[in-house]
Design a protein around this motif. Structure first.
Motif, mmCIF file in Angstrom:
data_model
loop_
_atom_site.group_PDB
_atom_site.id
_atom_site.type_symbol
_atom_site.label_atom_id
_atom_site.label_comp_id
_atom_site.label_asym_id
_atom_site.label_seq_id
_atom_site.Cartn_x
_atom_site.Cartn_y
_atom_site.Cartn_z
ATOM 1 N N UNK A 41 -34.938 -9.217 -22.851
ATOM 2 C CA UNK A 41 -34.435 -9.455 -21.487
ATOM 3 C C UNK A 41 -33.305 -8.476 -21.229
ATOM 4 N N UNK A 42 -32.953 -8.302 -19.988
ATOM 5 C CA UNK A 42 -31.884 -7.374 -19.639
ATOM 6 C C UNK A 42 -30.525 -7.945 -20.059
ATOM 7 N N UNK A 43 -29.539 -7.064 -20.117
ATOM 8 C CA UNK A 43 -28.203 -7.500 -20.526
ATOM 9 C C UNK A 43 -27.586 -8.445 -19.493
ATOM 10 N N UNK A 44 -27.884 -8.224 -18.229
ATOM 11 C CA UNK A 44 -27.346 -9.112 -17.186
ATOM 12 C C UNK A 44 -27.897 -10.524 -17.335
ATOM 13 N N UNK A 45 -29.234 -10.619 -17.561
ATOM 14 C CA UNK A 45 -29.827 -11.943 -17.776
ATOM 15 C C UNK A 45 -29.316 -12.578 -19.064
ATOM 16 N N UNK A 46 -29.057 -11.746 -20.084
ATOM 17 C CA UNK A 46 -28.522 -12.271 -21.345
ATOM 18 C C UNK A 46 -27.134 -12.895 -21.132
ATOM 19 N N UNK A 47 -26.305 -12.240 -20.320
ATOM 20 C CA UNK A 47 -24.981 -12.797 -20.018
ATOM 21 C C UNK A 47 -25.100 -14.093 -19.221
ATOM 22 N N UNK A 48 -26.051 -14.141 -18.293
ATOM 23 C CA UNK A 48 -26.250 -15.371 -17.523
ATOM 24 C C UNK A 48 -26.674 -16.525 -18.427
ATOM 25 N N UNK A 49 -27.590 -16.254 -19.349
ATOM 26 C CA UNK A 49 -28.037 -17.309 -20.249
ATOM 27 C C UNK A 49 -26.920 -17.824 -21.140
ATOM 28 N N UNK A 50 -26.066 -16.915 -21.641
ATOM 29 C CA UNK A 50 -24.957 -17.358 -22.483
ATOM 30 C C UNK A 50 -23.937 -18.171 -21.686
ATOM 31 N N UNK A 51 -23.713 -17.804 -20.419
ATOM 32 C CA UNK A 51 -22.779 -18.583 -19.589
ATOM 33 C C UNK A 51 -23.306 -19.980 -19.328
ATOM 34 N N UNK A 52 -24.651 -20.128 -19.177
ATOM 35 C CA UNK A 52 -25.240 -21.457 -18.993
ATOM 36 C C UNK A 52 -25.086 -22.296 -20.248
ATOM 37 N N UNK A 53 -25.186 -21.652 -21.425
ATOM 38 C CA UNK A 53 -25.020 -22.389 -22.684
ATOM 39 C C UNK A 53 -23.593 -22.882 -22.888
ATOM 40 N N UNK A 54 -22.629 -22.277 -22.214
ATOM 41 C CA UNK A 54 -21.248 -22.710 -22.351
ATOM 42 C C UNK A 54 -20.566 -22.218 -23.599
ATOM 43 N N UNK A 55 -20.841 -20.965 -24.029
ATOM 44 C CA UNK A 55 -20.244 -20.448 -25.249
ATOM 45 C C UNK A 55 -18.815 -19.956 -25.057
ATOM 46 N N UNK A 56 -18.395 -19.664 -23.823
ATOM 47 C CA UNK A 56 -17.036 -19.207 -23.514
ATOM 48 C C UNK A 56 -16.682 -17.948 -24.294
ATOM 49 N N UNK A 57 -17.527 -16.923 -24.183
ATOM 50 C CA UNK A 57 -17.294 -15.654 -24.864
ATOM 51 C C UNK A 57 -16.581 -14.692 -23.926
ATOM 52 N N UNK A 58 -15.807 -13.810 -24.517
ATOM 53 C CA UNK A 58 -15.146 -12.774 -23.738
ATOM 54 C C UNK A 58 -16.116 -11.628 -23.463
ATOM 55 N N UNK A 59 -15.677 -10.705 -22.637
ATOM 56 C CA UNK A 59 -16.518 -9.557 -22.308
ATOM 57 C C UNK A 59 -16.749 -8.672 -23.532
ATOM 58 N N UNK A 60 -15.737 -8.515 -24.365
ATOM 59 C CA UNK A 60 -15.907 -7.687 -25.568
ATOM 60 C C UNK A 60 -16.892 -8.321 -26.542
ATOM 61 N N UNK A 61 -16.826 -9.646 -26.681
ATOM 62 C CA UNK A 61 -17.749 -10.324 -27.587
ATOM 63 C C UNK A 61 -19.189 -10.237 -27.075
ATOM 64 N N UNK A 62 -19.380 -10.368 -25.772
ATOM 65 C CA UNK A 62 -20.731 -10.258 -25.221
ATOM 66 C C UNK A 62 -21.266 -8.839 -25.390
#
Length: 729
Positions: free
Chosen positions: A551-572
């Motif tokens: 999947x694209x990086x944008x969709x990957x960030x959306x999926x992680x935000x839905x999971x509620x991992x609370x990652x920073x931009x550097x970690x993502x």
């Protein structure tokens, strides 16, 4: 001819009115100007002669334009071309009134009539009649004779039936006939004469006429007052033009929120304070039991007019007081005060219950809040929050000697609790079966005596006077005064420490290095997955519509935000770089990422090794705050060895810590942790520095404060005790 203007009758009539106004103002006779030009008396003249008279001799007086003269000539022209001037003169002069032929209508004697009064409008006459009727009923009821009071002034001033306005007002005030400013102005307007005097003879005649009418038709009762045969239908001079009960309920004093429920009719401070107390008690009862006031009154109001009878209102108020977990008592004077306040001004036998409902509902919110979107409402109001409990005394009005004795007793109990380290709350809670914060007097004495706190009878009575109410002894308030308060550091010290840590460059570099470390990031994610049981692939596979395993990086960030991992931009960004496919760097291999996280539960390809037992990932709670250096680890090891000399079966420390953990979350505050060690006598085994290092080692941030993970602490003690027990050396 096509160039001729069409003649209109309205234009000719307007010109005639203009001529008529001029000759009426100047007194001109048109026959005197046209007769010399008609020697044969045939009523006709030529057009040139007609124009010469209008535009020549009468031009300065009438002032007609050439177009108006031409229209006038065309209208009165005969077939042979001449002008019929006598017809014009008859049209002009026949409509002018001749005032000299009429007899005079006004002789000036009307002003000398002793019964003369001024004319008023229909609405003012109606108000005046109501006012005169009210004054007449007062005069008849008091058996007053008004004429001598006015005649005394006439003997001095030598007037003929008139008095000045000021003396008229003084006479009414002396007779205790109280009038408003509008009513007095209406009387002055009706009976004013000579611009500064009043015709009192006409005023007295009007009152005598009304009194005779009331006596003849038997409208007065035995006391001389008007009988209320039809309540609410007899006119009253004290009522406004349009009766509106809500007028007066809003004033400048913001007592309950934005509006004031009490109109200014109550001038007695005691009655006002009494009514304020009753309404506050009703609001507190409704707020605590979450009651809807309309449910107790709307069944009586069948027509939904907002008014019910007094008996129906009393029944609804009784039902409101009896509803809820705790009943509310209202005495008869309290009910009468509420009924008198909300009585319908148009019908004294009814009560405006909707106004009462609106005023009580101020405890929840402000009426018409949508009209003030910026208004901040803090329900319940401060008056209701600070309302004392029923049955309790106002401590500020108690005898000073009793207050001093109570303070001494509270201080004595507080000193004994501090020196002996006594916990009174569990003892009181055993007596409080319903958990309402109150116990009886005997139970309060038993709780104090069982802990060795001995007080005299006078001191116990002083405590009961302060903390007692209708529900019993409020031990919550008592413990709030006698239990020792924890010493809290000023807030600015912690703020300064945090600010310094944020401004330190090495800490920033360490933080950035951790955000780029894939091992720490995966450990953080695995701990989140294990604790919350999250299946990451379910949140990411919906973005793979073509089943490409990426999947694209944008969709990957959306999926992680839905999971509620609370990652920073550097970690993502680090995760995207690590799990990016070799040939498609702009995408993320989410299947490989999900399999890596699933290793926290199991191992991929386990079916190929049936004898292999996977070990589940154990998430840690360690953070930067409980990171220990070498010296601190030495201090912790020595302190734990001191505390682990006796097993938990002998000290029973775990049970004490569980008592402090009310929510059973596994952590307690540092103050409660110290209390638990003190109760078991373990605080003397370690120093203050060792205690602080232990709190840091087993620290856990919960909410906005640091707590101690007592479960991990007890496990560490058990492991150290078991190790030393089985150590052969």
């Amino acid at each position: 001819m096509p160039h001729c203007r069409e003649l209109k009758l309205g234009d000719v009539w307007r010109t005639c009115n203009k001529i008529r106004a001029a000759i009426f103002r100047m007194g001109i006779n048109l026959f005197e100007y046209f007769a010399p030009l008609d020697p044969h008396k045939n009523c006709l003249i030529s057009e040139s002669q007609f124009i010469s008279v209008i535009n020549g001799q009468l031009r300065a007086t009438i002032g007609l334009s050439e177009q108006e003269v031409a229209e006038l000539a065309d209208y009165f022209r005969v077939p042979d071309g001449r002008i019929y001037y006598t017809q014009l003169c008859e049209v002009i002069h026949d409509s002018v009134p001749e005032f000299t032929d009429n007899a005079p209508l006004v002789t000036g004697l009307e002003w000398e009539d002793p019964m003369h009064s001024n004319r008023l409008s229909i609405s003012e006459e109606r108000r005046l009649n109501v006012l005169i009727t009210k004054i007449a009923s007062l005069v008849n009821m008091r058996k007053l004779i008004l004429r001598p009071y006015f005649q005394d002034y006439e003997l001095v001033s030598k007037n003929t039936g008139t008095v000045t306005i000021a003396h008229f007002a003084r006479i009414l005030a002396h007779l205790n006939i109280l009038l408003s400013a509008d009513d007095f102005s209406l009387l002055v307007k009706k009976y004013l004469k000579d611009s500064y005097t009043l015709n009192y003879i006409a005023f007295l005649a009007a009152i005598d006429k009304v009194v005779n009418y009331l006596n003849e038709h038997n409208i007065l009762d035995l006391s001389g007052d008007i009988m209320s045969i039809f309540p609410g239908r007899i006119l009253n001079a004290e009522l406004p033009k349009l009766p509106r009960p809500e007028i007066g309920k809003i004033s400048g004093a913001k007592l309950f929120g934005k509006q004031n429920i009490f109109h200014p009719a109550l001038n007695d401070p005691k009655k006002m304070e009494h009514l304020l107390t009753i309404m506050s008690l009703i609001q507190d009862h409704v707020s605590r039991n979450r009651l809807r006031v309309c449910e107790f009154f709307k069944d009586f109001d069948v027509l939904n007019c907002g008014r019910i009878t007094v008996s129906q209102f009393n029944r609804g108020l009784d039902a409101l007081a009896l509803s809820g977990k705790q009943r509310f008592f209202l005495a008869i004077p309290d009910v009468e005060a509420v009924v008198n306040q909300y009585r319908d001004p148009c019908d004294p036998t009814r009560v405006c219950w909707k106004t009462f409902e609106d005023d009580v509902n101020h405890v929840f919110t402000t009426h018409e809040l949508e009209k003030a979107p910026s208004l901040v409402v803090d329900p319940p109001p401060k008056e209701v929050r600070d309302l004392p409990k029923l049955g309790g005394k106002n401590w500020q009005t108690v005898n000073p000697s009793m207050r001093a004795l109570c303070e001494e007793a509270v201080d004595k109990v507080k000193q004994k609790i501090i020196h002996r380290r006594i916990l009174l709350k569990p003892v009181f809670r055993d007596f409080d079966k319903h958990n309402n914060g109150h116990v009886s007097r005997n139970q309060m004495r038993q709780a104090l005596h069982s802990n060795g706190i001995l007080l005299s009878d006078e001191e116990l009575f002083a405590l009961e006077e302060r903390f007692n109410n209708d529900m019993g002894f409020n031990y919550f308030w008592f413990l709030k005064d006698v239990e020792p308060k924890p010493e809290e550091e000023p807030l600015f010290r912690g703020f300064v420490k945090v600010t310094r840590k944020l401004n330190e460059e090495p800490m920033k570099k360490l933080k950035n290095r951790k955000e780029r470390d894939i091992i720490q990031i995966m450990a953080k994610l695995k701990g989140k997955v294990v604790r919350e049981r999250i299946r990451v692939i379910d949140f990411l596979k919906d973005f793979d519509r073509c089943n490409e395993q990426v999947i694209s990086r944008t969709d990957f960030k959306r999926g992680l935000s839905v999971c509620g991992f609370d990652l920073t931009e550097n970690e993502i960004d680090t995760l995207c770089e690590v799990f990016a496919p070799p040939l498609r760097q702009s995408c993320v291999d989410y299947h490989r990422f999900s399999n890596a996280l699933e290793e926290a539960f199991t191992q991929i390809g386990l079916e190929r090794a049936p004898l292999l037992v996977p070990i589940q990932h154990v998430p840690t709670r360690d953070c930067e705050k409980n990171f220990l250096d070498f010296d601190e680890r030495l201090v912790v090891s020595v302190a734990l060895q001191k505390l682990a000399k006796k097993p938990d079966l002998q000290m029973n420390l775990f049970e004490v810590l569980q008592d402090f953990d009310k929510t059973n979350c596994g952590t307690v505050s540092q103050m409660n942790f110290l209390k638990a060690l003190t109760l078991r006598g373990m605080d003397t085994l370690i120093s203050r520095n060792e205690f602080d290092v232990i709190c840091k080692c087993f620290g856990f941030e919960r909410g906005m404060r640091d707590e101690v993970d007592y479960r991990a602490f007890m496990k560490a003690l058990d492991i150290i005790y078991a190790t030393e027990k089985y150590n052969p050396f």
